[in-house]
Scaffold this active site. Structure first.
Site, PDB file in Angstrom:
ATOM      1  N   ASN A   1       0.838  -1.205   0.000  1.00 32.00           N
ATOM      2  CA  ASN A   1       0.000   0.000   0.000  1.00 32.00           C
ATOM      3  C   ASN A   1       0.865   1.243   0.000  1.00 32.00           C
ATOM      4  OD1 ASN A   1      -2.407  -1.518   0.425  1.00 32.00           O
ATOM      5  ND2 ASN A   1      -2.018  -1.565   2.627  1.00 32.00           N
TER       6      ASN A   1
ATOM      7  N   GLY B   1       1.967  -1.344   3.712  1.00 33.12           N
ATOM      8  CA  GLY B   1       1.284  -2.618   3.441  1.00 33.12           C
ATOM      9  C   GLY B   1       2.020  -3.719   4.173  1.00 33.12           C
ATOM     10  N   LYS B   2       1.262  -4.604   4.831  1.00 30.39           N
ATOM     11  CA  LYS B   2       1.900  -5.634   5.662  1.00 30.39           C
ATOM     12  C   LYS B   2       2.898  -6.482   4.882  1.00 30.39           C
ATOM     13  CE  LYS B   2      -1.815  -6.101   9.064  1.00 30.39           C
ATOM     14  NZ  LYS B   2      -1.078  -5.426  10.135  1.00 30.39           N
TER      15      LYS B   2
ATOM     16  N   GLU C   1      -4.086  -9.546   4.208  1.00 25.58           N
ATOM     17  CA  GLU C   1      -4.562  -8.359   3.475  1.00 25.58           C
ATOM     18  C   GLU C   1      -4.777  -8.684   1.992  1.00 25.58           C
ATOM     19  OE1 GLU C   1      -3.039  -4.490   6.014  1.00 25.58           O
ATOM     20  OE2 GLU C   1      -1.728  -5.184   4.420  1.00 25.58           O
TER      21      GLU C   1
ATOM     22  N   LEU D   1       3.076  -9.559  22.271  1.00 23.17           N
ATOM     23  CA  LEU D   1       2.297  -9.067  23.412  1.00 23.17           C
ATOM     24  C   LEU D   1       2.619  -7.613  23.729  1.00 23.17           C
ATOM     25  CD1 LEU D   1       2.918 -12.325  25.479  1.00 23.17           C
ATOM     26  CD2 LEU D   1       0.747 -11.671  24.417  1.00 23.17           C
TER      27      LEU D   1
ATOM     28  N   ALA E   1       4.338  -0.584  11.499  1.00 19.21           N
ATOM     29  CA  ALA E   1       5.275  -1.549  10.902  1.00 19.21           C
ATOM     30  C   ALA E   1       6.128  -2.313  11.913  1.00 19.21           C
ATOM     31  CB  ALA E   1       6.196  -0.907   9.861  1.00 19.21           C
ATOM     32  N   ALA E   2       5.948  -2.066  13.212  1.00 17.93           N
ATOM     33  CA  ALA E   2       6.741  -2.815  14.204  1.00 17.93           C
ATOM     34  C   ALA E   2       6.412  -4.308  14.138  1.00 17.93           C
ATOM     35  CB  ALA E   2       6.494  -2.272  15.607  1.00 17.93           C
TER      36      ALA E   2
END
Length: 322
Positions: free
Chosen positions: A14, A42-43, A139, A213, A241-242
């Site tokens: 993306n 974008g993932k 996605e 977590l 984006a982490a």
């Protein structure tokens, strides 16, 4: 383990439209933002860049883009990180976009218009010769993700799914996975269960499951064993984006180190450090660190505080508040 030749990431790309604001608007509220920037995101593309920068293996990305100007910075970013592209050109859909508001405390709210990503079809997978791992997200169409997983499994390629955004998954897809990576919300959606993080992990019939977590860190269930990795404390600017960096670096590290308990523990540590560094810079792909920066960071943080590890263990074993 032998040096792998290639990791394939199949997924979304993306162009992110990012506005910084004091806080994320509530429904019906207008918030006056400050600076506006566009970033490639974008993932799938973020994970490909995380993987490539980790430096373990050649990284190839299967992606779908529109015939429009939004595709140009995405391609430039992937190329700049050394990612080889297998591009599906979609004539009648725009390149995917995401609209992101980032608050001053580093939280974000994201709306995605998938565009061309939704046209990445089940027959688009390139040949898997020399591929060690296939990494996917949600996605792109679920039918395509499942088809790609079948093909990879048939060729002896390890199948990794980051099940984001959260949704329940068909048994057929879960049965094809070697590694599932989720956050707490995604874990609950897939396990469909109450109980502690450890309880939910135990219910998933996947050889390895990793759950991130947030500020607590992450844990992995490998067979019947629980591996814990506490989070690294860093000044947070933007968490975008982490999670993707974590996924890309984790797969790169596993391809280099193998999938035994000690290798997985070391890979979790490397991925956690890379994710922490990503949070210290605004934007998605430009904030993903190079391998040298991650190694430097790890050498400055040689060991986990035993107290923090115990706190994380209790967090994973405790049943959630009713």
């Amino acid at each position: 383990p032998p040096h792998p030749t290639m990791i394939l990431i199949a997924g979304s790309a993306n162009l992110d439209f990012v506005v910084r604001a004091a806080h994320i608007p509530a429904p019906g509220e207008t918030v006056l933002g400050r600076d506006f920037q566009t970033f490639p995101g974008g993932k799938g593309a973020n994970q490909a860049i995380g993987c490539a920068r980790a430096g373990a293996a050649d990284t190839t990305m299967l992606l779908a883009l529109g015939n429009d100007p939004f595709a140009v910075p995405i391609e430039a970013s992937l190329r700049g990180a050394g990612v080889r592209m297998e591009t599906v050109r979609v004539a009648d859909a725009p390149t995917g976009t995401a609209f992101i508001c980032v608050s001053d405390d580093g939280e974000n709210a994201i709306t995605v218009a998938p565009g061309a990503n939704s046209r990445l079809g089940p027959d688009a997978l390139p040949p898997l010769d020399g591929c060690s791992h296939l990494l996917m997200q949600l996605e792109t169409p679920l039918a395509s993700v499942t088809a790609f997983a079948h093909s990879a499994r048939a060729e002896g390629v390890l199948v990794v799914l980051n099940a984001a955004p959260a949704q329940s998954l068909p048994r057929e897809l879960l049965d094809l996975l070697d590694l599932l990576i989720v956050n707490e919300g995604e874990l609950a959606a897939i396990s469909g269960s109450q109980g502690s993080v450890a309880d939910q992990l135990a219910r998933l019939d996947v050889p390895m499951v990793v759950v991130t977590l947030g500020s607590h860190g992450c844990c992995a269930r490998l067979g019947g064993q629980l591996l814990l990795q506490t989070a690294f404390a860093v000044p947070v600017v933007d968490t975008t984006a982490a999670g993707d960096t974590f996924c890309g670096v984790l797969v790169a590290a596993l391809s280099r180190k193998g999938h035994g308990p000690a290798a997985v523990a070391s890979a979790l540590r490397e991925a956690s450090a890379a994710a922490a560094l990503t949070c210290t810079t605004l934007g998605a792909q430009n904030s993903i660190p190079e391998a040298a920066a991650v190694q430097r960071f790890l050498s400055e943080h040689p060991s986990d505080d035993p107290g923090s590890v115990e706190t994380l263990r209790q967090f994973c074993l405790a049943a959630p508040a009713a």
